[in-house]
Design a protein around this motif. Structure first.
Motif, PDB file in Angstrom:
ATOM      1  N   THR A 253       8.170   0.010 -10.438  1.00  0.00           N
ATOM      2  CA  THR A 253       9.259  -0.385  -9.549  1.00  0.00           C
ATOM      3  C   THR A 253      10.098   0.839  -9.189  1.00  0.00           C
ATOM      4  OG1 THR A 253       9.291  -2.629 -10.403  1.00  0.00           O
ATOM      5  CG2 THR A 253      11.282  -1.867  -9.293  1.00  0.00           C
ATOM      6  N   GLU A 254      10.422   1.655 -10.188  1.00  0.00           N
ATOM      7  CA  GLU A 254      11.175   2.899  -9.939  1.00  0.00           C
ATOM      8  C   GLU A 254      10.416   3.827  -9.017  1.00  0.00           C
ATOM      9  OE1 GLU A 254      12.189   4.783 -13.624  1.00  0.00           O
ATOM     10  OE2 GLU A 254      13.662   3.249 -14.144  1.00  0.00           O
ATOM     11  N   GLN A 255       9.102   3.820  -9.094  1.00  0.00           N
ATOM     12  CA  GLN A 255       8.280   4.675  -8.240  1.00  0.00           C
ATOM     13  C   GLN A 255       8.109   4.085  -6.847  1.00  0.00           C
ATOM     14  OE1 GLN A 255       7.279   7.733  -9.494  1.00  0.00           O
ATOM     15  NE2 GLN A 255       8.560   7.010 -11.159  1.00  0.00           N
ATOM     16  N   GLY A 256       8.571   2.833  -6.663  1.00  0.00           N
ATOM     17  CA  GLY A 256       8.453   2.178  -5.370  1.00  0.00           C
ATOM     18  C   GLY A 256       7.054   1.687  -5.075  1.00  0.00           C
ATOM     19  N   ALA A 257       6.246   1.506  -6.152  1.00  0.00           N
ATOM     20  CA  ALA A 257       4.860   1.142  -5.923  1.00  0.00           C
ATOM     21  C   ALA A 257       4.508  -0.249  -6.425  1.00  0.00           C
ATOM     22  CB  ALA A 257       3.957   2.169  -6.608  1.00  0.00           C
ATOM     23  N   GLY A 258       5.421  -0.941  -7.059  1.00  0.00           N
ATOM     24  CA  GLY A 258       5.041  -2.209  -7.672  1.00  0.00           C
ATOM     25  C   GLY A 258       4.139  -1.939  -8.850  1.00  0.00           C
ATOM     26  N   ALA A 259       3.575  -2.956  -9.417  1.00  0.00           N
ATOM     27  CA  ALA A 259       2.733  -2.785 -10.609  1.00  0.00           C
ATOM     28  C   ALA A 259       1.267  -3.001 -10.302  1.00  0.00           C
ATOM     29  CB  ALA A 259       3.207  -3.726 -11.715  1.00  0.00           C
TER      30      ALA A 259
END
Length: 151
Positions: free
Chosen positions: A141-147
């Motif tokens: 989430t912090e990376q903006g990529a979802g899981a």
């Protein structure tokens, strides 16, 4: 009391197995190595006992699988970086191992599988330290990529 881990594998060729694991950078403990088994030292507390199929059979009444065609276990070993994962797998491939599937890149974790010459499955992985601390979903989430995996 310290905890030691001994993972037992079968082999059809003990000398070939010793050479393979030494090529990965591990050492053989001669005090616990003979014509039946070799003690592969991964760390001060983790060891592989690579045993001839006949010797391994003395420890169980169960059928012993053929690791070339059946999965009995997969041992996952963490590495310090993605580059370290690639390097150890490259050494294993040069020493007669095989890579049964492509690398898996989940964003928070990078993993490659390596089969030793007897078919025993090893996984080498690197997990982002922040993902270990916060959990994969929070990291992604912090990376903006979802899981979601990017394999």
């Amino acid at each position: 009391m310290s905890l030691n881990i001994f993972v037992n594998f079968t082999t059809d060729d003990l000398d070939r197995s010793k050479a393979f694991y030494e090529a990965l950078g591990y050492s053989i403990n001669p005090m616990f190595t003979d014509d039946n088994a070799a003690c592969v030292v991964l760390s001060d507390t983790i060891y592989f006992m690579v045993q001839t199929r006949e010797f391994y059979a003395t420890f169980t009444d169960k059928q012993i699988i053929d690791p070339h065609t059946q999965a009995g276990a997969s041992v996952a070993l963490s590495q310090d970086s993605r580059e370290a994962v690639d390097a150890i797998v490259a050494r294993g491939l040069e020493a007669g191992g095989s890579e049964p599937r492509p690398a898996q890149d989940y964003g928070f974790m990078y993993s490659r599988d390596l089969e030793d010459p007897d078919g025993n499955l090893l996984s080498f992985l690197f997990m982002e330290p922040a993902a270990v601390e916060k959990g994969p979903e929070a990291f992604m989430t912090e990376q903006g990529a979802g899981a979601q995996a990017t394999a």
